[in-house]
Design an enzyme around this catalytic site. Structure first.
Site, short mmCIF file in Angstrom:
data_model
loop_
_atom_site.label_atom_id
_atom_site.label_comp_id
_atom_site.label_asym_id
_atom_site.label_seq_id
_atom_site.Cartn_x
_atom_site.Cartn_y
_atom_site.Cartn_z
N HIS A 18 7.28 -17.51 29.89
CA HIS A 18 7.84 -17.02 31.15
C HIS A 18 8.92 -15.96 30.88
CE1 HIS A 18 6.66 -21.24 32.66
NE2 HIS A 18 5.77 -20.38 33.15
N LYS A 42 3.25 -31.12 43.50
CA LYS A 42 3.67 -31.47 42.15
C LYS A 42 4.99 -32.24 42.17
CE LYS A 42 1.87 -27.40 39.67
NZ LYS A 42 2.28 -26.27 38.83
N ARG A 91 -2.53 -16.14 30.94
CA ARG A 91 -2.83 -16.53 29.56
C ARG A 91 -4.31 -16.41 29.25
NH1 ARG A 91 -0.68 -22.38 29.89
NH2 ARG A 91 -1.56 -21.97 31.91
N SER A 129 3.85 -25.12 30.36
CA SER A 129 4.85 -26.09 30.80
C SER A 129 4.33 -27.52 30.67
CB SER A 129 5.27 -25.81 32.25
OG SER A 129 5.96 -24.59 32.33
#
Length: 156
Positions: A18, A42, A91, A129
């Site tokens: 990040h 979440k 990614r 993460s």
């Protein structure tokens, strides 16, 4: 006119990947605002307050970077802070498929916003993460993957 980008995410936690996107984003934009959002789907591992403080500390010497928290649609937040750009990192192709749909919805909500995708630097692509949370949960040191020292920060 100032080119402001909002870099939105849950950032639970905020990783070196990040950080890389933010620093590279500064080459494109006058200001990058890191928006740490509440995601109703979440449950956070680290508190919003903890991560906000850590991220602010990591960028304390970067005057063009600021941190906000929000509980709203990302497109609404971008409009409200005057950001015409959303900055996102990719990614892999799975990230693109997910992010592409979100970018289309953001454009529907705020037609003046453009999403800018940066490909993650290759050496940082394996970091996520969720992997960092799993390592931390089982007592592993994760500081090398973060732009700050997590140290004694406990999960919520």
């Amino acid at each position: 006119m100032k080119r402001i980008a909002l870099f939105p995410g849950s950032f639970d936690p905020f990783t070196r990947g990040h950080e890389d996107i933010v620093l590279r984003g500064l080459q494109l934009f006058d200001e990058v605002i890191i928006g740490i959002g509440r995601n109703a789907r979440k449950e956070r591992y680290f508190s919003l307050e903890q991560i906000t403080e850590l991220v602010e500390g990591a960028f304390r010497y970067q005057p063009a970077v600021s941190v906000i928290t929000y509980d709203d649609l990302t497109a609404n937040v971008a409009r409200n802070i005057g950001a015409k750009f959303l900055l996102r990192g990719l990614r892999n192709t799975t990230d693109f498929e997910y992010e592409n749909g979100i970018s289309q919805v953001n454009r529907y909500v705020y037609e003046d916003v453009e999403t800018v995708f940066l490909i993650t630097s290759p050496h940082l692509a394996p970091i996520s993460s969720s992997i960092i949370r799993d390592l931390h949960r089982y007592g592993q040191d994760v500081d090398e993957f973060l732009p700050y020292q997590l140290g004694k920060v406990e999960k919520i």
